[in-house]
Design an enzyme around this catalytic site. Structure first.
Site, PDB file in Angstrom:
ATOM      1  CE  LYS A 202      -3.716   2.322   2.589  1.00  0.00           C
ATOM      2  NZ  LYS A 202      -4.339   2.511   3.926  1.00  0.00           N
ATOM      3  CG  HIS A 221      -5.873   1.151  11.938  1.00  0.00           C
ATOM      4  ND1 HIS A 221      -5.307   2.405  11.827  1.00  0.00           N
ATOM      5  CD2 HIS A 221      -5.096   0.327  11.184  1.00  0.00           C
ATOM      6  CE1 HIS A 221      -4.238   2.338  11.032  1.00  0.00           C
ATOM      7  NE2 HIS A 221      -4.091   1.091  10.629  1.00  0.00           N
ATOM      8  CG  ASP A 223      -1.741  -2.660  10.431  1.00  0.00           C
ATOM      9  OD1 ASP A 223      -2.502  -1.669  10.380  1.00  0.00           O
ATOM     10  OD2 ASP A 223      -0.498  -2.577  10.262  1.00  0.00           O
ATOM     11  CG  HIS A 277      -0.940   1.809  13.951  1.00  0.00           C
ATOM     12  ND1 HIS A 277      -1.391   0.519  14.117  1.00  0.00           N
ATOM     13  CD2 HIS A 277      -0.880   1.992  12.606  1.00  0.00           C
ATOM     14  CE1 HIS A 277      -1.580  -0.054  12.942  1.00  0.00           C
ATOM     15  NE2 HIS A 277      -1.288   0.820  12.005  1.00  0.00           N
TER      16      HIS A 277
END
Length: 335
Positions: A202, A221, A223, A277
């Site tokens: 990404k 969030h 991962d 994070h």
């Protein structure tokens, strides 16, 4: 163009001193209010060139249990290759908008791949101050070159070279994290999909923002990957939630930032922690980052490893196909 890109909003004249309301976060998420500025410990830094492997394993294990994140220096990926990866990514985002839209994620597509802006569902219907490009870079069977930019011309070559180098680092990470749990070196990687683990690249593009105090590049969030290997540019922005505080990650030139993701937390039955994070943005400069999400294949079932479960330590997570886990997470549904 059906979706307005953040990069296009920035280049319009509408946003000299303010930002559209859909980007303004609730007060309990606004970075100006919630970032901690006192003395803080730094995210652990691990030197892969340490000749005593036990030191590396111990530091990595401690960081994964207590932080869920660490930075790796002397990792073996040539610095000039990282710089070329950053350059071709920046050159793509510098292209005219219509050229970038050629790679847009198709409407209604099940895959996450392509150029886009919105990802997942936000409970407050807020938007992130970011555009992105997703495409898989490994294994060859899951690569879809439709989403790899043809301009700049060296984009493919650089990404293929980076895939080969990052795989060597990933194998060490899995091996040493496995040993740190008291397991055989290959157990953790096999539990996450083995040789079929998918490497999803990404590129995050966070344009300059007139009101960085009010918005986020990416909201808080963890991962959903097993693990994430990230290269940032020199503009700070990554923040980690530790001991009830949002703290800034220090930029170390050439370092890789490693996030423990949800799937390793599940495999380890909670011994390793997925890191909470978020990303802040800058008023003057563009922040970019290049995470690679290491994901199990869609149909692969991930659950707590049998070796880490017993009557005293019952499983804390349900085994689940990765595609089902991802669907629930992205749509804010209970697991």
């Amino acid at each position: 163009m059906e979706v307005e890109r953040v990069q296009a909003i920035v280049s319009s004249s509408l946003t000299k001193d303010n930002i559209p309301i859909e980007f303004i976060r609730p007060e309990d998420e606004q970075p100006a209010i919630t970032t901690f500025h006192g003395p803080i410990p730094d995210i652990p830094v691990i030197d892969f060139s340490d000749p005593v492997q036990e030191n590396v394993i111990r530091l990595m294990t401690d960081a994964s249990r207590n932080w869920g994140i660490f930075q790796v220096v002397n990792h073996g990926i040539p610095i000039d290759l990282i710089q070329r990866l950053q350059l071709v990514g920046k050159e793509f985002f510098d292209l005219p908008q219509e050229e970038k839209e050629v790679y847009a994620k198709p409407q209604g597509a099940h895959s996450i791949e392509g150029y886009g802006s919105k990802l997942g569902k936000d409970v407050n219907e807020k938007k992130n101050w970011a555009d992105h490009l997703f495409h898989r870079i490994w294994p060859p069977t899951c690569i879809n070159y439709q989403f790899w930019p043809q301009n700049p011309p060296s984009y493919r070559e650089v990404n293929e070279e980076y895939a080969q180098e990052v795989r060597k680092v990933v194998d060490k990470l899995f091996k040493w994290l496995s040993v740190g749990l008291g397991l055989e070196p290959d157990v953790l990687k096999q539990g996450a999909g083995g040789e079929e683990i998918e490497y999803l690249m990404k590129i995050n593009y966070y344009p300059p923002c007139p009101r960085p105090d009010l918005t986020l590049g990416v909201a808080s969030h963890t991962d959903l990957s097993a693990m994430t290997v990230l290269v940032p540019n020199e503009v700070p922005g990554l923040q980690v939630f530790k001991d009830g505080l949002w703290i800034d990650a220090k930029y170390i030139p050439g370092a890789l930032i490693i996030h423990i993701g949800d799937q390793i937390e599940i495999l380890s039955n909670g011994k390793y922690k997925a890191v909470q994070h978020r990303t802040t943005v800058d008023k003057e400069k563009t922040r970019m980052s290049w995470p690679i999400f290491l994901e199990p294949p869609a149909e692969f079932v991930v659950g707590p490893l049998a070796q880490l479960v017993d009557p005293q330590e019952p499983p804390k997570y349900k085994p689940k196909k990765f595609k089902d886990y991802s669907y629930c997470k992205l749509n804010k549904l209970p697991q």
